[in-house]
Design a protein around this motif. Structure first.
Motif, short mmCIF file in Angstrom:
data_model
loop_
_atom_site.label_atom_id
_atom_site.label_comp_id
_atom_site.label_asym_id
_atom_site.label_seq_id
_atom_site.Cartn_x
_atom_site.Cartn_y
_atom_site.Cartn_z
N ALA A 52 13.83 1.88 0.83
CA ALA A 52 12.81 1.53 1.76
C ALA A 52 12.93 0.73 2.86
O ALA A 52 14.02 0.16 2.68
CB ALA A 52 11.40 1.31 1.03
N LYS A 53 12.48 0.87 3.90
CA LYS A 53 12.54 0.10 5.17
C LYS A 53 11.50 -0.32 5.93
O LYS A 53 10.62 0.41 6.26
CB LYS A 53 13.54 1.00 6.11
N LYS B 217 14.61 5.52 -4.63
CA LYS B 217 14.80 5.75 -3.12
C LYS B 217 14.57 4.33 -2.63
O LYS B 217 13.99 3.50 -2.82
CB LYS B 217 13.51 6.67 -2.49
N SER C 232 10.29 3.59 6.30
CA SER C 232 10.66 4.59 5.48
C SER C 232 10.44 4.29 4.02
O SER C 232 10.38 2.83 3.83
CB SER C 232 12.10 4.93 5.64
N GLY C 233 10.07 5.04 3.23
CA GLY C 233 9.62 4.64 1.73
C GLY C 233 8.50 4.10 1.50
O GLY C 233 7.52 4.21 2.52
N ARG D 130 3.05 3.19 2.97
CA ARG D 130 4.11 4.11 3.01
C ARG D 130 4.23 4.23 4.33
O ARG D 130 3.76 3.68 5.13
CB ARG D 130 3.26 5.28 2.39
N THR D 131 5.30 5.28 4.58
CA THR D 131 5.87 5.47 5.90
C THR D 131 4.81 5.55 6.79
O THR D 131 4.11 6.25 6.87
CB THR D 131 6.79 6.55 5.65
#
Length: 136
Positions: free
Chosen positions: A116-117, A114, A75-76, A91-92
């Protein structure tokens, strides 16, 4: 293994081999999977989830000499620069790989607002203790 370790975004150390003081305390790395590869003696597969807070970044670091890495953004958006390659934003759903003994010069959340993962998967020698070492 459910323990959470607070270390630099991509300064991923499964064990306590890396001193916490060498890392930005804003990132959280959670060991996700570790298993010896049965048909490749002496090799292990390790996977970790790296949670980046908004604006989070790691210190520049070198990866373990034997570790081939596959990174996948869950994500992120994550900005990364490995060795002499260009800075890139992933990006994701996007991914990249890093050859053994890579220098990870930039590893950070590209967003200041935001989280991120990242999923990082390492294939490395089973006797490797520290997955990364800060570059001084």
């Amino acid at each position: 293994m459910n323990a959470r370790f607070i270390i630099g975004a991509a300064c991923i150390a499964i064990a306590t081999a890396m001193p916490a003081a060498a890392h930005d305390p804003g990132e959280v790395v959670t060991p996700h999977f570790e298993e010896a590869i049965p048909n490749i003696p002496g090799k292990t597969l390790k996977a970790v989830i790296v949670d980046y807070p908004p604006g989070g970044a790691s210190v520049p670091h070198r990866h373990a000499g034997s570790s081939f890495i596959f990174a996948y953004v869950l994500s992120g958006e994550i900005e990364s620069k490995v060795n002499d390659g260009p800075r890139q934003i992933y990006r994701t759903g996007e991914s990249w790989h890093e050859p053994p003994a890579s220098k990870h010069l930039v590893s950070r959340n590209a967003s200041n607002t935001k989280p991120a993962k990242l999923l990082a998967v390492f294939v490395l020698n089973s006797d490797e203790k520290a997955l990364t070492t800060p570059i001084e």
